[in-house]
Design an enzyme around this catalytic site. Structure first.
Site, PDB file in Angstrom:
ATOM      1  CB  SER A  80      -0.864   0.019   1.261  1.00 22.01           C
ATOM      2  OG  SER A  80      -1.586   1.219   1.349  1.00 22.01           O
ATOM      3  CE1 TYR A 130      -4.593  -2.167   5.289  1.00 20.86           C
ATOM      4  CE2 TYR A 130      -3.876   0.047   4.722  1.00 20.86           C
ATOM      5  CZ  TYR A 130      -4.268  -1.223   4.339  1.00 20.86           C
ATOM      6  OH  TYR A 130      -4.319  -1.558   3.006  1.00 20.86           O
TER       7      TYR A 130
HETATM    8  O1  NJP Z   1     -10.517  -5.094  -0.243  1.00 16.47           O
HETATM    9  P1  NJP Z   1     -11.661  -6.208  -0.148  1.00 16.47           P
HETATM   10  P2  NJP Z   1      -9.458  -4.727  -1.373  1.00 16.47           P
HETATM   11  N1  NJP Z   1      -8.366 -15.171   4.881  1.00 16.47           N
HETATM   12  O2  NJP Z   1     -12.190  -6.074   1.221  1.00 16.47           O
HETATM   13  C1  NJP Z   1      -9.822 -11.405   1.789  1.00 16.47           C
HETATM   14  C2  NJP Z   1      -5.041  -3.647  -0.046  1.00 16.47           C
HETATM   15  N2  NJP Z   1      -5.279  -2.232  -0.220  1.00 16.47           N
HETATM   16  O3  NJP Z   1      -9.665  -5.467  -2.618  1.00 16.47           O
HETATM   17  O4  NJP Z   1     -12.091 -14.092   3.075  1.00 16.47           O
HETATM   18  C3  NJP Z   1      -8.529 -15.140   3.543  1.00 16.47           C
HETATM   19  O5  NJP Z   1     -12.604  -6.092  -1.316  1.00 16.47           O
HETATM   20  C4  NJP Z   1     -11.293 -11.144   1.542  1.00 16.47           C
HETATM   21  O6  NJP Z   1     -11.997 -12.367   1.304  1.00 16.47           O
HETATM   22  P3  NJP Z   1     -12.977 -13.112   2.366  1.00 16.47           P
HETATM   23  C5  NJP Z   1      -5.687  -4.287   1.155  1.00 16.47           C
HETATM   24  O7  NJP Z   1      -4.963  -4.043   2.341  1.00 16.47           O
HETATM   25  C6  NJP Z   1      -6.532  -1.759  -0.397  1.00 16.47           C
HETATM   26  O8  NJP Z   1      -9.396  -3.264  -1.421  1.00 16.47           O
HETATM   27  O9  NJP Z   1     -13.955 -13.774   1.464  1.00 16.47           O
HETATM   28  N3  NJP Z   1      -8.895 -14.068   2.864  1.00 16.47           N
HETATM   29  C7  NJP Z   1     -11.264 -10.368   0.248  1.00 16.47           C
HETATM   30  O10 NJP Z   1     -11.229 -11.242  -0.860  1.00 16.47           O
HETATM   31  C8  NJP Z   1      -5.611  -5.745   0.738  1.00 16.47           C
HETATM   32  O11 NJP Z   1      -4.338  -6.276   1.023  1.00 16.47           O
HETATM   33  C9  NJP Z   1      -6.720  -0.391  -0.561  1.00 16.47           C
HETATM   34  O12 NJP Z   1     -13.549 -12.061   3.270  1.00 16.47           O
HETATM   35  C10 NJP Z   1      -9.136 -12.951   3.562  1.00 16.47           C
HETATM   36  C11 NJP Z   1      -9.946  -9.616   0.337  1.00 16.47           C
HETATM   37  O13 NJP Z   1      -9.157 -10.224   1.365  1.00 16.47           O
HETATM   38  C12 NJP Z   1      -5.791  -5.680  -0.774  1.00 16.47           C
HETATM   39  O14 NJP Z   1      -5.573  -4.343  -1.146  1.00 16.47           O
HETATM   40  C13 NJP Z   1      -5.635   0.465  -0.547  1.00 16.47           C
HETATM   41  C14 NJP Z   1      -8.992 -12.891   4.954  1.00 16.47           C
HETATM   42  C15 NJP Z   1     -10.159  -8.159   0.702  1.00 16.47           C
HETATM   43  O15 NJP Z   1     -10.880  -7.582  -0.324  1.00 16.47           O
HETATM   44  C16 NJP Z   1      -7.170  -6.082  -1.255  1.00 16.47           C
HETATM   45  O16 NJP Z   1      -8.128  -5.254  -0.645  1.00 16.47           O
HETATM   46  C17 NJP Z   1      -4.380  -0.061  -0.376  1.00 16.47           C
HETATM   47  C18 NJP Z   1      -8.594 -14.068   5.614  1.00 16.47           C
HETATM   48  N4  NJP Z   1      -8.435 -14.122   6.959  1.00 16.47           N
HETATM   49  C19 NJP Z   1      -4.195  -1.398  -0.214  1.00 16.47           C
HETATM   50  N5  NJP Z   1      -9.303 -11.634   5.375  1.00 16.47           N
HETATM   51  C20 NJP Z   1      -8.074   0.226  -0.741  1.00 16.47           C
HETATM   52  N6  NJP Z   1      -9.123  -0.576  -0.984  1.00 16.47           N
HETATM   53  O17 NJP Z   1      -8.183   1.455  -0.667  1.00 16.47           O
HETATM   54  C21 NJP Z   1      -9.637 -10.938   4.263  1.00 16.47           C
HETATM   55  O18 NJP Z   1      -3.337   0.777  -0.370  1.00 16.47           O
HETATM   56  N7  NJP Z   1      -9.531 -11.726   3.168  1.00 16.47           N
END
Ligand code: NJP
Length: 231
Positions: free
Chosen positions: A138, A150
């Site tokens: 990020s 974070y």
């Molecule tokens: O968010 P979101 P993003 N085990 O909430 C999964 C980074 N980022 O696409 O398990 C396995 O739509 C969750 O799946 P589920 C951010 O830090 C974002 O924006 O089904 N999976 C979902 O597929 C992250 O590293 C922004 O709930 C787990 C996914 O993670 C990445 O981008 C800015 C889990 C999250 O998808 C993707 O985030 C930035 C677990 N324990 C960096 N916990 C931004 N959106 O502004 C969660 O700089 N997931």
């Protein structure tokens, strides 16, 4: 240009991971899609096609779950050419003065340990394939943000990417940190109309993946263009 490589994506159920899965499949990749939300993954497999995509139930905080994810991908597709360690979780307000400590535990286990576990489980296969590791860091892992666990977790992800690249020197495995600014995804409870779209980050992922083997894209920082003055 078509591409038959196998790409394993964590956090593939929504947001950046799901958009990258669609973009990679369009570019010809076969995709293994991991997350906890099986329904969303199955829907994505239906969209992409079961001949090119598979769904994997995985909690990235559980190392055995990650080992099963990698084993099932190898069993199904026969190789892993690229891994996108993308699963991540956001923080809660309050800073180091008052944010709930449970949010810190979640952030550290998902964002730091989850990425490390993905690497530990998949690097043997990636070395065999002379493959490619991409990790979602990020811009919060490159700048100072007040009171943000974070941000601290993403600084750790930056360090993991840098350290991993040195560890893998001479193996042929490339390492790319994908470093977005704010992206309008389910990461946030409210819509973020001024933010980037998940597709904007997916294009950066595909850019890094599509480079010739002699080109190692170290990091891609992608930020929204600031609003035009007076507009
Ligand atoms: O968010 P979101 P993003 N085990 O909430 C999964 C980074 N980022 O696409 O398990 C396995 O739509 C969750 O799946 P589920 C951010 O830090 C974002 O924006 O089904 N999976 C979902 O597929 C992250 O590293 C922004 O709930 C787990 C996914 O993670 C990445 O981008 C800015 C889990 C999250 O998808 C993707 O985030 C930035 C677990 N324990 C960096 N916990 C931004 N959106 O502004 C969660 O700089 N997931």
């Amino acid at each position: 240009m078509s591409d038959n490589r196998v790409l394993l994506i964590t956090g593939a159920s929504t947001g950046i991971g799901a958009a990258s899965a669609r973009a990679a499949a369009t570019a010809g990749f076969r995709v293994a899609l991991a997350a906890r939300s099986q329904g969303a993954l199955e829907a994505l497999v239906g969209e992409i096609g079961a001949d090119r995509a598979m769904a994997l139930a995985c909690d990235v905080t559980d190392y055995q779950s990650q080992e099963r994810m990698v084993a099932a991908t190898l069993d199904h597709f026969g190789a892993i050419d690229a891994v996108f360690a993308n699963a991540g979780s956001g923080g809660e307000p309050g800073g180091f003065s008052s944010a709930p400590i449970e949010s810190w535990q979640r952030i550290v286990t998902v964002n730091i340990l989850g990425v490390a576990y993905t690497l530990r489980a998949s690097l043997a296969a990636l070395k065999q394939a002379r493959g490619h590791v991409l990790i979602t860091g990020s811009v919060a892992g490159r700048r100072t943000i007040a009171g943000s666990m974070y941000s601290a977790s993403k600084w750790a992800v930056t360090a993991i990417g840098y350290g991993l690249r040195e560890e893998l020197r001479g193996t042929g495995v490339r390492v790319t940190l994908i470093e977005p600014g704010m992206v309008d995804t389910p990461f946030f409870d409210e819509p973020k109309p001024q933010a980037l779209r998940a597709d904007d980050i997916a294009r950066a992922v595909i850019y890094a993946l599509k480079q010739p083997t002699g080109v190692d894209v170290h990091e891609v920082v992608v930020l929204p263009t600031p609003p035009v003055d007076g507009a």
